[in-house]
Every structure is written in C-alpha cells, then in structure tokens.
Design a protein around this motif. Sequence first.
Motif, short mmCIF file in Angstrom:
data_model
loop_
_atom_site.label_atom_id
_atom_site.label_comp_id
_atom_site.label_asym_id
_atom_site.label_seq_id
_atom_site.Cartn_x
_atom_site.Cartn_y
_atom_site.Cartn_z
N ARG A 401 0.84 -0.96 0.09
CA ARG A 401 0.50 0.06 -0.35
C ARG A 401 1.03 1.12 0.26
NH1 ARG A 401 -2.20 -0.98 4.59
NH2 ARG A 401 -2.98 0.99 5.14
N SER A 404 2.72 1.79 -3.14
CA SER A 404 1.11 2.00 -4.36
C SER A 404 1.37 3.53 -4.03
CB SER A 404 0.28 1.17 -4.50
OG SER A 404 -0.64 1.45 -5.56
N GLN A 445 2.04 -5.56 -8.33
CA GLN A 445 1.26 -6.60 -7.39
C GLN A 445 -0.23 -6.85 -6.92
OE1 GLN A 445 2.76 -10.54 -8.44
NE2 GLN A 445 1.99 -10.99 -7.40
N SER A 446 -1.12 -7.44 -6.82
CA SER A 446 -1.56 -7.56 -5.45
C SER A 446 -1.03 -8.43 -4.10
CB SER A 446 -3.07 -8.16 -6.16
OG SER A 446 -3.99 -8.66 -4.84
N GLU A 448 -2.14 -10.63 -2.43
CA GLU A 448 -2.81 -11.73 -2.66
C GLU A 448 -2.54 -12.45 -3.67
OE1 GLU A 448 -4.94 -12.44 -0.04
OE2 GLU A 448 -4.58 -10.07 0.56
N GLU A 449 -1.88 -12.26 -4.05
CA GLU A 449 -0.78 -13.02 -5.54
C GLU A 449 -0.01 -13.78 -4.56
OE1 GLU A 449 -1.68 -13.71 -8.97
OE2 GLU A 449 -3.76 -12.01 -8.75
N THR A 507 -2.57 -2.24 -8.84
CA THR A 507 -1.90 -3.15 -9.08
C THR A 507 -1.48 -3.43 -10.75
OG1 THR A 507 -3.51 -5.05 -9.44
CG2 THR A 507 -2.80 -4.47 -7.14
N SER A 550 -9.58 -2.86 -6.43
CA SER A 550 -8.11 -3.06 -5.49
C SER A 550 -8.22 -4.10 -4.88
CB SER A 550 -7.91 -1.54 -4.19
OG SER A 550 -7.65 -2.08 -3.30
N ALA A 551 -7.26 -5.18 -5.36
CA ALA A 551 -7.22 -6.85 -5.15
C ALA A 551 -7.26 -7.01 -4.19
CB ALA A 551 -6.62 -7.05 -6.00
N GLY A 552 -6.81 -5.53 -2.95
CA GLY A 552 -6.64 -6.05 -1.44
C GLY A 552 -6.89 -5.02 -1.07
N SER A 593 0.60 -10.65 1.61
CA SER A 593 -0.47 -10.14 2.48
C SER A 593 0.30 -11.04 4.14
CB SER A 593 -2.18 -10.43 2.42
OG SER A 593 -2.35 -11.28 2.02
#
Length: 910
Positions: A401, A404, A445-446, A448-449, A507, A550-552, A593
Amino acid sequence: MEPPQEFPFPFEPYDIQKGFMTKLYQTLEEGKVGIFESPTGTGKSLSLICGALKWLQDHEDRQKREVEEILEGAVKSSSPEHDNKDSKESNIPAAPDWVQQFAKKREAEERTLKSREEQEAKVKREARLEEIRKTNRANFFSNKRKRKEGKKSEEDEEEFTMMKDETLPDGPTDKGEDEELIVDDYKSDEEDGSKQTRSEDDKEEEVHITKIYYCSRTHSQLAQFVREVQKSPFGKDVRVVSLGSRQNLCINDSVRKLGSTNLINDRCLEMQNKKKKEESRGKGDDADRQQKRRRSQAVGCPFHQHIPTYSDEVLAEVRDIEQLVLKGRKMDACPYYGTRYSIPAAQLVALPYNTLLHKHTREVTGIKLEGNVVIIDEAHNLVDTITGIHSVEITGGQIARAYSQLTQYAQRYKSRLLAKNLRYIKQILHVLKHFIMCLGGKAGQSPEEPSIGVPKVHLQTINDFLFTAGMDNINLFKIQRYCEKSHISRKLNGFVEKYQPSVTLHTAKDTKADTGGGASSVSKFLQQIKQGNMQQTGGTQQSDTPPPSSAGSQEETPHQSSSPFMHIEAFLLALTNADKDGRVVINKQARLSQSSLRFLLLNPALHFMDIVQQARAVIMAGGTMQPVSEFKEHLLFAAGVKPQRITEFSCGHVIPACNLLPVALGSGPAGGAVEFSYEHRNKEHTMVELGRVLVNLCNLVPAGVCVFFPSYEYERQVYKFFEDSGVLKRLAVRKQVFREPKKASQVDQVLSDYSKCIQRCKTLGHKAMPLTGALLFSVVGGKMSEGINFSDDLGRCVVMVGLPYPNIKSPELKEKMDYLDATLPHHSGKSPGQIHYENLCMKAVNQSIGRAIRHKDDYATILLLDRRYFRPNICAALPDWISSHLQTISKFGDAFGTIRKFFMAKKADR
C-alpha cells in the motif's frame, strides 16, 4: 546531606515504609541507580511520593541558600582585595593580571545575574500560582453556595457545554488547498537540522528547575499515582503535571472522532502546520495582518489558544488526566500542548513509558533529563518494554500500500516538487520495491497473489539483510533524515485521506485491463482526481469508467484508509542501528499479505544509556523485581553503569507470616510425581492428578480459587479433558467454573461474574451450599496475570500449574540467547542465554502469584504445582517474601493437611 529521621506521611508509616523512604532519599542524594522491590499492598506508591518529594524539598531549600550566598557574596567577589587574592592563588601565567581579574569579575557578574533572574522568575511564578489557587478556592466555595441555593454552578454549565460538538470551520476546497500536502523543501543533506525546523514563533525556552519524572505503563496507573499525590502531605503545594497522548488529552471533537491514534496525531500536526504557514506568509499593513490572523485561526485548531494561562492553572493544583481535560474544555485551551508547556516549571512530571523510553518522543515533548530524577514504576518488565518499543514490524500489505500510494503521490505532484524531493522519493520507492521482493512479491502486484519461493521464517543481521535485498549501496541515514525533515509520512497520510477512495492499491492487473494498453492505473487515478475536482467546483462531466477495484481492498479495515508510511519510516529508522544490536526477521509466507519484516532489538541498553547517563539518579521500582541480575546485566552494566553506582532495596510484606502459606507440591493424591514439563504435561495420568488436586482444593478452600496455566493452548486442552472425564462436573459442585477469555473486551465481564458469584455465596452462606465460591482458569502472561487484583475472597488460593517456559524453538528467542552468549560472561556454569531463558519463566511466575496478597489484612495460600519448584535455583528466583516462607512438601496428604490447618485457623480468628 543525611536522610531525615522523619518523613511527611498521611499516617504513621510501617517500618518497611520508613526503610524504603530512607534508602530512596539516600539514593537520590548520592545520584545512584536504585532497584527497589516492595510487594503490592505495602504502600509503595506513597513511599515513593513522600520519600522523593521530601528529598526534592530539601534540595530546593539548599539551592535557595546557595543562590542567596551568591547574591550576598557578589559585592565581595568584585572588590580589588578579593581579585588580588584570587590572582595570587591562581597559577595561570598565560594572561596579565588585569585580564584575569576582568575575566573573573565578568564571570562572577554573569553568575550573579543568572541567579538573580532565576530567583525573580521563581518568585513571580509562585505569586502567580498562589493567585490562581486563591481564585480556585473562591470559585469552589461560591459554586458550593450556589448549589445549596439551587442555582447552576460553573461546573454545571460546563457539563452542558461539553455535550456540544465543537467543529472546525471548513477550509477552502479549491485546488490551492493541496499546498499543505506538498512535502517540505529539503535543500541540503549537510544543513543543520535545527535550522530547518526552527520556526519564526519559537520563543526563548524557559529554564527547567530540578524535577522528578515518574513514569508507569498505563494512563490509569498514572492517574492512580496522581490521586495518591493529592492525598499526600505534599498535595497542596507541589507542582505536578501529567503528560498523555493526544488521544487522551485532545478536546477537539472533530479530531477525536477520527478514532485512530495515528489519524489524530496527523490531523493535529497538520492543523498546527497550517496555522504557522498562514502566520508566516509575507508582511503587510495592519489590515492584512488582521486578515491573516483570522485566517490562521480558521485553519488551525481553535483550542491552541490560552495555553500560557492554562499551563499556570495546571501547576496551581494537582490534577489527573480527566481533570486536566475538564479544565481545558472550560478554558477552551488544549490540554495536550498546555501540559507540555508546563514541564519546565513543574516539580513532578507523570508520564507513560513510551514518552520517557523513546528518545525522539522524549525530545519533542521537551523532557530534559540532565540533573533530574527518573522514577520508573512497575519496572519488572522494563527490559521487555524497551525491546518492544524499539522493535518494529511491517506487513507485506502495508509495504504494498505504501508503494502504491507514494507512486501516485509522486505522479500527482511531480511538477511541484523540487528535484531533490523527487530523487529521495524515487529512492524510497526503490527501497519499498526491494522489501516486497524479499518477501517473494512483485511491486505493483496484488498482495493476495501467490509469492515466489518457499515459505519460511529466517533471521539475518542488518548488514546481511541490506546486502541480500540489494540495498547495501543506499544511505539509509540520509533517507531517514529526509523523512524526518520533509514530514513525508504526514503529507502522504493527508493525501490518502483527502482523495479516498481514489487512492487505492493499484496493481499490475489494472494496467493490463486498460483499453489500448497505454493508460496506466496512475493515469486513471489522476483522471479521477480531475473529475472529483470538477464535481467539487460544480463541473458536470461524468466518467464512463467505473472506479478501479483494489485486489487488496477487501482486507482493509476502516483505519487502514490512512497511509502506513509511518510504520515504514519506523522500520527504516530501526535499520540504522548497529549491526550487532539487532536482527531482521523475514517471515515469508504463501502470499505477500501474510508475510512481514520485523526488526528485533537485541540490546535494550542502547536506548537506556542516555537515561542513566544524563539523569542525576534513576529509580526502578516494582512489586516483584526478581531476578535482579537481569536488570544489572542486560540494562545497567551494558549501559555503562559502574557496580558502585547501583544500590538495591528489598522489603518483606506488611502482612504477618501467619497470613501467607506458600507450598510447593511434588505429587498428586494417587502418589504419582507431578511435573508439567513439555514431555509429561500431555500425558493422561498427569492431567488426572491435576484434576484430583483441584477437586480436593475446591472442597477445602473457601471463596475464590485462581489457577494459572502456562499457555492458552494447554488451558484449552486441560479444560476439554476435564469436560470429557467428568472432572468439570465434580469441580462445579463446589465452585462455579470461569475461564479467561481471549478477547480483552470480555475480561471485565468475566471478572464481574466471577466476583458476583463469590459475593453471592458469601451472602447466602449455608443456603448456597454445596456451592462455596468460584474457580477461575487463567493463563500466565495473559490478561489476568498482571494488573488484576485477586484480593480477599477473590483469591484465597492461587495455583501455579507447572513452569511457563517460553518456546525454545522460537527464532527470536534463540537469536536473543545467542546474542547474550556472545556478549555476556558465564555464571556458575550457565550460559547467559540459558539464564535469560529461566528468568523469562520466573518473572511470569512471580507476576502471577503476586495477585494473591494485596493488603495487610489479606490472607491466602499459594500452591506451586510441580516438583521442579523443589530446585534451589527455582526457589531463589521467587520474591523474598514468598521464598522465605515456602514449604516444599512431597506428599499430597501432608500438603492437604497443612492447607486445611491454615484455613481452619483463619476461620477461628473470624
């Protein structure tokens, strides 16, 4: 100066209290470092107050006499005869006599002038405070009379006023408002930091008088201490100020409603910064200056007024935190800054651990240690507290975060930032990118990947971590200095807060999803800001593109809407420690994460050194300070304190010996050995014997029984075994069973129910039979092992199940033990790491069993349930007031008979 024979005390002190105060007075006078142990219930706080303030009173009287002698001797020192005498005694041939005489005369005049100014300032301050005290007394009696007559008093009006919301005037909404979000100009790495941060309205600092800094762990403990000061013989005359956080002291409701401590701090600093900028913008005629003054008051905090007057009110009367807040609301003055303004003239300053033990916080608060006294109460966990304060952990989600958000910030304001600012921001982004790569992630990259590589936890030295991360060529000292001087964390937080929900975790997928492949997520963000500004100014354009997801975002809590950059900054600061003093724990998991980077401080003495070196004297006090060797080895000797400067004091309890029965038991009712080591505690026969012991105790002990288990997991396992085997039903016949909750919010309710059950059984007496009280299952190191008083019927018996040794396989503990082995000498054939491991266990035991006896008329039995308590080294680590009465009994029948006699004697006494 010899300690006095008598100390001011609200009642006739016990002999141990007299001894405590005498030793404390002597330690302060000689400027030593003292370790004071006084069990809870012996009046430790009152002894600290009366002993320390008596010394301060005598010290001030002596200083006053010295000043008077200087002023009286000023004429003599300036006479020719005196100068000639001094010149004859001097062996300095470097300058002519008349030069030496002039220099001495000038030095004497300066010393005299300084003494006279300090004396005059003190007289004026005392007169001012006395006038405030008279006014307060007059108001008190006036309000009392009004209440009798049925009229509303000022306090009644104040209570109504507090119910009103105090909101700030809205600031401008045009694009120029972003000016406060631009990082401060950073001109040169070589510039003196003090010059960059000096503001126009800085005033000459008030001279600090000799004072006592008293610190404890929590605000509630500080409030309790201040109430003890109010009840002491010094309560009417001593000048006391209590320091607290903005969260505790802020009276601006529009700021308080933010909830998060970081958000409250950032908003407060932002408002003060706005006000200073408005006040310092150019010069003009009177009309312009009045307009700027009104504008600065509008953008700044409206309670940042009347602070000098409020600070006098603070010193005129002893008040705790809640009373300071009420006074601030009544005067429309900020208690947070008002209390800080009062520090120089205060005689006693009460403050939390973090404010004293963290150097930067200490400096910005205005704490001056030179020549002053520091008293650290509840100091049994001081080593762990310092380690915790300076150990920093950042999660992979926070890093992603921050990366970004900072990227979007730089893109938004790149045309308005100086080249040096942009260069440093790029360096910080480079560092964050490498942090993400260390955890197996990829920038953009997210989180959560799935991460790259195998999940594992490992430790590295600071240098090895920087080399592995590819950051060994980056000067972290310069980056840390830039973050501090440019206030980038505060600016970024304001940026994120203002443009939520536009500032999200962008991301790489966002970029790929863009049509045409040319527009990035940053570009979409900028387009959204443009549209948002148009909507604010009445624009009608609407976007056909929905907000980027947002993926996160699903994992973010309300407080995560702010920037996590402050945590990143703290981690960067931690990395500037010496390589040998800390380690970096790399916790790499399946997803970014779930991963984290943690700095582990290994040398707490590094941050305690300034305190013991600068302060006149340092007192570390607690109810159970054993084992004292750890304080000496880990803190004092390592901080450069000589053995001859250290003094120790330990006293017994005020209770008579017949009111305490500590028993170490080595076997159960069936005759089997009782040992709760890791190898034996999960065996069925061990838990069966434990159940039999507790059933017998519940049949014998009246009222409340508290059982401490070594961990939450073992408590859960034992409880399930008792439930399945029927032991729980047998226990419930005599005692209602309660369990310590894992959630802190549920602790008060459990304690309340536990207390009510015991009280109900006591009230009903035989009518409540067969129920005689309650049984509480607690955990060592949990929420009930420290700070909770099981006095009187709440804790007639405290049972310690086993020895709560920490997990020897923990990477952090292993690294700490290796560090101690490498830096400290061996003792009695044991390595320093092994001694530390045993001390961690015994400190936890001492805190738990200390819950039992809380005052002079209390009585209880303490049952240490493990045959390992028979070992001499284990017994020696117990507090003296327990170990001196400890009975080691091998057979359960003998122990049971001893406990029965103890309670029968107490029943007969009643």
